[in-house]
Every structure is written in C-alpha cells, then in structure tokens.
Design an enzyme around this catalytic site. Structure first.
Site, PDB file in Angstrom:
ATOM      1  N   GLU A 113       9.556   0.564  -4.857  1.00 31.02           N
ATOM      2  CA  GLU A 113      10.866  -0.206  -4.586  1.00 31.02           C
ATOM      3  C   GLU A 113      11.146  -0.293  -5.506  1.00 31.02           C
ATOM      4  OE1 GLU A 113       8.323  -1.754  -4.795  1.00 31.02           O
ATOM      5  OE2 GLU A 113       7.509  -3.573  -3.730  1.00 31.02           O
ATOM      6  N   ASP A 116       9.742  -3.383 -11.908  1.00 29.47           N
ATOM      7  CA  ASP A 116       9.857  -4.909 -12.034  1.00 29.47           C
ATOM      8  C   ASP A 116       9.833  -4.755 -14.239  1.00 29.47           C
ATOM      9  OD1 ASP A 116       9.964  -7.896 -12.957  1.00 29.47           O
ATOM     10  OD2 ASP A 116       9.767  -8.000 -10.291  1.00 29.47           O
TER      11      ASP A 116
END
Length: 206
Positions: A113, A116
């Site tokens: 998803e 980061d």
C-alpha cells in the site's frame, strides 16, 4: 502532531485503475505477490483491471512482513504506529513446493500500500530474489525472473531502504501517487468505516 490523511476504498479503486495500463504494458506480470496486510486489497482490485479477454486471472500469492510498531498514545482508541527498525517475517512463500517452482522465469509484481521508509520493500525484493535464485539453481533452469513493484502511495522523503539499481533504471517501480510525509489511514484499518469516510470527505486535498 502527525498529520493524518484518510483514504477511501473508492480512491484505492481509482488509483489501481489509473495504474493498470502502465503495469500491463511495462511490467507484464504473470504473478502478483501481495505484502500483507496492506497489499492484499490493492492486489485484488488491481487484478480486475489487469484481466484481459480470454486470458486467465493473474494469480496472487502473499507474504507477511511487519515493520511498524505501536507507540503509546494519550487516546487508547486511537493508537499511534511508527516505522520500526527491524523487518519481521510473519508469512513467506514455500519455494520447496511444486507450485512455487512455477515462479521461475516469470514477471512478478510485488504489491504494497505505501512506500514509507522503503525498508520493507528492500527486504521483500532482496529475500524473494535470493529464494528464486536458489530455486532456479535447484531446478537446473537458466530462466531469469523479473521483479517489479507497485504501491498506492510513495512518501516523498529520504528512504532508509534501497531497491536494486537495475530495477530503478528499468523503471520497474511504480507509485500511483506521491505524497508528503503524512500518516496515511487506509480504509481496511478502520474499525468504523462510516466515521473513516466522513473524515476523508471533510479533509483538504492532499
């Protein structure tokens, strides 16, 4: 205080749809590997847009990796999570099985998803490449396996992890959207989806 951004299922659906043609034309995946738990839903939605007439659905396998750790919060109902420093493998592919040998020589799309710190993606690519190399040698095959990456969001920040240079040079990395370093709240994490969607509707564009 960390800025939170609320993403809806509708947005995830549209991000996958907008990325599908590029994935098909450039990555040509034979298989998807979803990184759990954030990669499961995008991979399943994406599969619908990658389906072509008379062609079978692209299979989805899953691996489980954990990097985030829960931090103390003043509000017990709203815990805070932050990237940890060590990747924990909670689920992995079994390359000793007959089915896993079918990965050899394929174009494999890794789906998550969010990118980061990039630590999780670095670990996934490195370990999968190592396992496929071992399986290829054991099978006596000379076929090459090519990995690509798709994420919904890439955070525009200095990364701790690194991806193979040939993957970046070949542009085998695709983020549907690049955002600032905000805390992204995905709908599958919500315990109250109506409240989640209400917060998403009330927020400023990100």
């Amino acid at each position: 205080m960390v800025e939170k951004v609320y993403v809806t299922y509708n947005e995830v659906h549209k991000l996958c749809q907008a990325s599908a043609d590029q994935i098909l034309s450039e990555f040509k995946p034979n298989l998807m590997i979803a990184i759990g738990g954030g990669g499961y839903v995008p991979a399943r939605i994406l599969r619908s847009f990658l389906k072509r007439p008379s062609a079978p659905n692209i299979p989805i396998q899953a691996i489980g990796l954990s990097l985030y750790e829960q931090l103390p919060s003043s509000n017990p109902s709203d815990p805070i999570e932050a990237p940890g420093t060590k990747v924990t493998r909670t689920q992995w592919l079994d390359f000793s099985s007959l089915e896993m040998s079918n990965l050899i020589g394929k174009n494999i799309l890794i789906v998550d998803e969010v990118d980061d710190t990039r630590t999780t993606l670095e670990y996934a690519v490195r370990e999968l490449e190592k396992d496929v190399e071992t399986a290829t040698k054991e099978a006596g095959s000379k076929e090459s396996t090519r990995f690509s990456i798709f994420v919904l969001h890439n955070k525009d920040k200095t990364k701790k992890g690194h991806l193979p240079q040939d993957m970046m040079d070949d542009r085998r990395y695709l983020a549907a959207r690049t955002v600032s370093d905000v805390w992204i709240c995905y709908p599958w994490e919500a315990t109250d989806i109506d409240e989640h969607d209400k917060l998403a509707a009330s927020q400023a564009p990100y």
